[in-house]
Design an enzyme around this catalytic site. Structure first.
Site, PDB file in Angstrom:
ATOM      1  N   GLU A  31      20.086  44.218  53.550  1.00 14.79           N
ATOM      2  CA  GLU A  31      21.257  43.824  54.324  1.00 14.79           C
ATOM      3  C   GLU A  31      21.989  42.765  53.481  1.00 14.79           C
ATOM      4  O   GLU A  31      21.360  41.770  53.079  1.00 14.79           O
ATOM      5  CB  GLU A  31      20.846  43.234  55.672  1.00 14.79           C
ATOM      6  CG  GLU A  31      20.204  44.260  56.608  1.00 14.79           C
ATOM      7  CD  GLU A  31      19.814  43.661  57.948  1.00 14.79           C
ATOM      8  OE1 GLU A  31      20.198  42.504  58.228  1.00 14.79           O
ATOM      9  OE2 GLU A  31      19.099  44.348  58.702  1.00 14.79           O
ATOM     10  N   GLN A  49      37.854  39.503  55.570  1.00 12.83           N
ATOM     11  CA  GLN A  49      38.355  40.398  54.523  1.00 12.83           C
ATOM     12  C   GLN A  49      37.260  40.645  53.507  1.00 12.83           C
ATOM     13  O   GLN A  49      36.484  39.734  53.204  1.00 12.83           O
ATOM     14  CB  GLN A  49      39.577  39.734  53.837  1.00 12.83           C
ATOM     15  CG  GLN A  49      40.236  40.574  52.750  1.00 12.83           C
ATOM     16  CD  GLN A  49      41.478  39.911  52.183  1.00 12.83           C
ATOM     17  OE1 GLN A  49      42.310  39.389  52.940  1.00 12.83           O
ATOM     18  NE2 GLN A  49      41.624  39.911  50.874  1.00 12.83           N
ATOM     19  N   ASN A  51      36.599  42.084  49.560  1.00 15.08           N
ATOM     20  CA  ASN A  51      37.289  42.366  48.289  1.00 15.08           C
ATOM     21  C   ASN A  51      36.323  43.014  47.320  1.00 15.08           C
ATOM     22  O   ASN A  51      35.108  42.800  47.391  1.00 15.08           O
ATOM     23  CB  ASN A  51      37.809  41.063  47.670  1.00 15.08           C
ATOM     24  CG  ASN A  51      38.851  40.394  48.536  1.00 15.08           C
ATOM     25  OD1 ASN A  51      39.543  41.049  49.324  1.00 15.08           O
ATOM     26  ND2 ASN A  51      38.979  39.076  48.408  1.00 15.08           N
ATOM     27  N   HIS A  64      40.641  30.002  40.927  1.00 12.86           N
ATOM     28  CA  HIS A  64      41.641  30.209  41.990  1.00 12.86           C
ATOM     29  C   HIS A  64      41.224  29.560  43.309  1.00 12.86           C
ATOM     30  O   HIS A  64      40.034  29.434  43.616  1.00 12.86           O
ATOM     31  CB  HIS A  64      41.831  31.705  42.235  1.00 12.86           C
ATOM     32  CG  HIS A  64      42.270  32.456  41.017  1.00 12.86           C
ATOM     33  ND1 HIS A  64      42.089  33.824  40.876  1.00 12.86           N
ATOM     34  CD2 HIS A  64      42.882  32.061  39.862  1.00 12.86           C
ATOM     35  CE1 HIS A  64      42.572  34.208  39.711  1.00 12.86           C
ATOM     36  NE2 HIS A  64      43.058  33.161  39.068  1.00 12.86           N
ATOM     37  N   LYS A  73      34.046  32.033  50.552  1.00 13.63           N
ATOM     38  CA  LYS A  73      33.750  33.336  49.918  1.00 13.63           C
ATOM     39  C   LYS A  73      32.246  33.532  49.784  1.00 13.63           C
ATOM     40  O   LYS A  73      31.552  32.666  49.272  1.00 13.63           O
ATOM     41  CB  LYS A  73      34.400  33.394  48.527  1.00 13.63           C
ATOM     42  CG  LYS A  73      35.907  33.308  48.559  1.00 13.63           C
ATOM     43  CD  LYS A  73      36.525  33.060  47.207  1.00 13.63           C
ATOM     44  CE  LYS A  73      38.017  32.821  47.350  1.00 13.63           C
ATOM     45  NZ  LYS A  73      38.621  32.287  46.119  1.00 13.63           N
ATOM     46  N   TYR A 133      33.159  40.622  47.496  1.00  8.83           N
ATOM     47  CA  TYR A 133      33.036  39.395  48.270  1.00  8.83           C
ATOM     48  C   TYR A 133      33.761  39.474  49.610  1.00  8.83           C
ATOM     49  O   TYR A 133      34.701  40.230  49.759  1.00  8.83           O
ATOM     50  CB  TYR A 133      33.490  38.171  47.482  1.00  8.83           C
ATOM     51  CG  TYR A 133      34.835  38.208  46.812  1.00  8.83           C
ATOM     52  CD1 TYR A 133      35.096  39.070  45.748  1.00  8.83           C
ATOM     53  CD2 TYR A 133      35.837  37.339  47.200  1.00  8.83           C
ATOM     54  CE1 TYR A 133      36.328  39.072  45.103  1.00  8.83           C
ATOM     55  CE2 TYR A 133      37.072  37.330  46.552  1.00  8.83           C
ATOM     56  CZ  TYR A 133      37.305  38.190  45.510  1.00  8.83           C
ATOM     57  OH  TYR A 133      38.521  38.182  44.876  1.00  8.83           O
ATOM     58  N   LYS A 167      36.232  32.588  22.467  1.00  5.82           N
ATOM     59  CA  LYS A 167      37.381  32.274  23.324  1.00  5.82           C
ATOM     60  C   LYS A 167      38.497  33.299  23.109  1.00  5.82           C
ATOM     61  O   LYS A 167      39.173  33.697  24.046  1.00  5.82           O
ATOM     62  CB  LYS A 167      37.899  30.870  23.002  1.00  5.82           C
ATOM     63  CG  LYS A 167      36.987  29.763  23.488  1.00  5.82           C
ATOM     64  CD  LYS A 167      37.559  28.387  23.144  1.00  5.82           C
ATOM     65  CE  LYS A 167      36.545  27.305  23.553  1.00  5.82           C
ATOM     66  NZ  LYS A 167      36.899  25.975  23.047  1.00  5.82           N
ATOM     67  N   ASP A 176      46.748  33.580  34.839  1.00  4.90           N
ATOM     68  CA  ASP A 176      45.618  32.658  34.638  1.00  4.90           C
ATOM     69  C   ASP A 176      45.753  31.881  33.333  1.00  4.90           C
ATOM     70  O   ASP A 176      45.287  30.749  33.224  1.00  4.90           O
ATOM     71  CB  ASP A 176      44.290  33.419  34.688  1.00  4.90           C
ATOM     72  CG  ASP A 176      43.925  33.822  36.114  1.00  4.90           C
ATOM     73  OD1 ASP A 176      44.685  33.445  37.034  1.00  4.90           O
ATOM     74  OD2 ASP A 176      42.923  34.533  36.289  1.00  4.90           O
TER      75      ASP A 176
HETATM   76  C1  LIG Z   1      43.007  38.268  45.612  1.00  7.30           C
HETATM   77  C2  LIG Z   1      43.841  39.405  46.123  1.00  7.30           C
HETATM   78  C3  LIG Z   1      44.706  40.089  45.301  1.00  7.30           C
HETATM   79  N1  LIG Z   1      45.452  41.127  45.802  1.00  7.30           N
HETATM   80  C4  LIG Z   1      46.334  41.841  44.874  1.00  7.30           C
HETATM   81  C5  LIG Z   1      47.382  40.962  44.208  1.00  7.30           C
HETATM   82  C6  LIG Z   1      47.557  41.582  42.848  1.00  7.30           C
HETATM   83  O1  LIG Z   1      48.533  42.617  42.896  1.00  7.30           O
HETATM   84  C7  LIG Z   1      46.199  42.223  42.542  1.00  7.30           C
HETATM   85  C8  LIG Z   1      45.353  41.413  41.592  1.00  7.30           C
HETATM   86  O2  LIG Z   1      45.336  40.085  42.090  1.00  7.30           O
HETATM   87  P1  LIG Z   1      44.781  38.917  41.197  1.00  7.30           P
HETATM   88  O3  LIG Z   1      45.186  39.119  39.769  1.00  7.30           O
HETATM   89  O4  LIG Z   1      45.161  37.612  41.863  1.00  7.30           O
HETATM   90  O5  LIG Z   1      43.194  39.151  41.307  1.00  7.30           O
HETATM   91  P2  LIG Z   1      42.075  38.144  40.781  1.00  7.30           P
HETATM   92  O6  LIG Z   1      42.479  37.515  39.478  1.00  7.30           O
HETATM   93  O7  LIG Z   1      40.804  38.890  40.848  1.00  7.30           O
HETATM   94  O8  LIG Z   1      42.072  37.002  41.872  1.00  7.30           O
HETATM   95  C9  LIG Z   1      40.894  36.632  42.560  1.00  7.30           C
HETATM   96  O9  LIG Z   1      40.098  35.958  41.623  1.00  7.30           O
HETATM   97  C10 LIG Z   1      39.269  34.922  42.057  1.00  7.30           C
HETATM   98  C11 LIG Z   1      37.958  35.053  41.349  1.00  7.30           C
HETATM   99  C12 LIG Z   1      39.120  34.715  43.503  1.00  7.30           C
HETATM  100  O10 LIG Z   1      38.154  34.115  43.969  1.00  7.30           O
HETATM  101  C13 LIG Z   1      40.206  35.135  44.407  1.00  7.30           C
HETATM  102  O11 LIG Z   1      39.688  35.976  45.428  1.00  7.30           O
HETATM  103  C14 LIG Z   1      41.332  35.807  43.738  1.00  7.30           C
HETATM  104  O12 LIG Z   1      42.246  34.811  43.308  1.00  7.30           O
HETATM  105  O13 LIG Z   1      45.529  42.341  43.811  1.00  7.30           O
HETATM  106  C15 LIG Z   1      45.371  41.530  47.125  1.00  7.30           C
HETATM  107  O14 LIG Z   1      46.062  42.477  47.558  1.00  7.30           O
HETATM  108  N2  LIG Z   1      44.524  40.852  47.958  1.00  7.30           N
HETATM  109  C16 LIG Z   1      43.750  39.802  47.511  1.00  7.30           C
HETATM  110  O15 LIG Z   1      42.972  39.229  48.318  1.00  7.30           O
END
Ligand SMILES: Cc1cn([C@H]2C[C@H](O)[C@@H](COP(=O)(O)OP(=O)(O)O[C@H]3O[C@H](C)C(=O)[C@H](O)[C@H]3O)O2)c(=O)[nH]c1=O
Length: 189
Positions: A31, A49, A51, A64, A73, A133, A167, A176
């Site tokens: 589980e 939610q 992810n 983030h 999370k 997550y 790097k 980022d």
């Molecule tokens: C986070 C998120 C993103 N999106 C969409 C927005 C963008 O079009 C695409 C990629 O998003 P992003 O580049 O922000 O994804 P990550 O870089 O993985 O961001 C995450 O990375 C770190 C590790 C985290 O803990 C957060 O959950 C989150 O910031 O997914 C969504 O539709 N819903 C969401 O909850």
């Protein structure tokens, strides 16, 4: 006795969660979340939610957070391995600006609960790495904040050498790459 074991870290309220894994000759069952069992270990937060992201080796996502609608999370890796990091950004916390990192993998099945008020990021350490997550609040793009992965004051010891990464090989989103340091973020917000 809960099916989940809560392990303290060097930062208050930041926990590693170990599930009970039932293995047999077919494979395993566990589980990964159970509201009642979590409440038994004092983790009665509600998740709204789920992810799922996939990253190639050297991908670094983070650091983030959401300035409003901060998300707790519950994170884990279901394919490969990752170094996962949480940075304490809670005002008045005596560990403000400190980080804790943990190796999460499909093999160790460890989970990591990062409370609201933390920045979060991870480095993918295997060719394919899938990360899933649960969050305690919804995605709010207009609330997004971030800190650069190599902020000198936070000084995260990302395991680059151990995993033969440089790097220059790191894969970050344009967003980022441009993130501020914690000092810059606090100055400008
Ligand atoms: C986070 C998120 C993103 N999106 C969409 C927005 C963008 O079009 C695409 C990629 O998003 P992003 O580049 O922000 O994804 P990550 O870089 O993985 O961001 C995450 O990375 C770190 C590790 C985290 O803990 C957060 O959950 C989150 O910031 O997914 C969504 O539709 N819903 C969401 O909850």
């Amino acid at each position: 006795m809960s099916k989940f074991k809560k392990i303290k870290t060097s930062i208050n309220d930041l926990y590693i969660i170990e599930p009970t894994v039932f293995e047999d000759d077919r494979g395993f069952f566990m589980e990964s979340h159970n509201q009642r069992e979590f409440a038994q270990i004092g983790m009665d937060m509600n998740f709204v939610q789920d992810n799922h992201s996939k990253s190639t080796k050297g991908t670094l996502r983070g650091l983030h957070f959401q300035v409003k609608h901060s998300q707790g999370k519950l994170v884990r890796v279901i394919k490969g391995q990752a170094y996962d990091v949480a940075v304490d950004l809670r005002e008045n916390s005596n560990t403000y600006g400190e980080y804790f990192g943990v190796l999460l993998s499909a093999e160790n099945k460890k989970m990591f609960y990062i409370p609201e008020g933390f920045a979060h990021g991870f480095l993918a350490l295997s060719e394919e790495m899938e990360f899933i997550y649960k969050t305690t609040d919804y995605y709010c793009p207009e609330c997004e904040g971030g800190i650069i992965w190599n902020d000198n004051d936070i000084n995260i010891d990302w395991p680059l050498e151990e995993y033969e990464l440089t790097k220059e090989q790191l894969l970050l989103s344009d967003k980022d790459r441009k993130l501020p340091t914690l000092k810059e973020f606090n100055r400008d917000n």
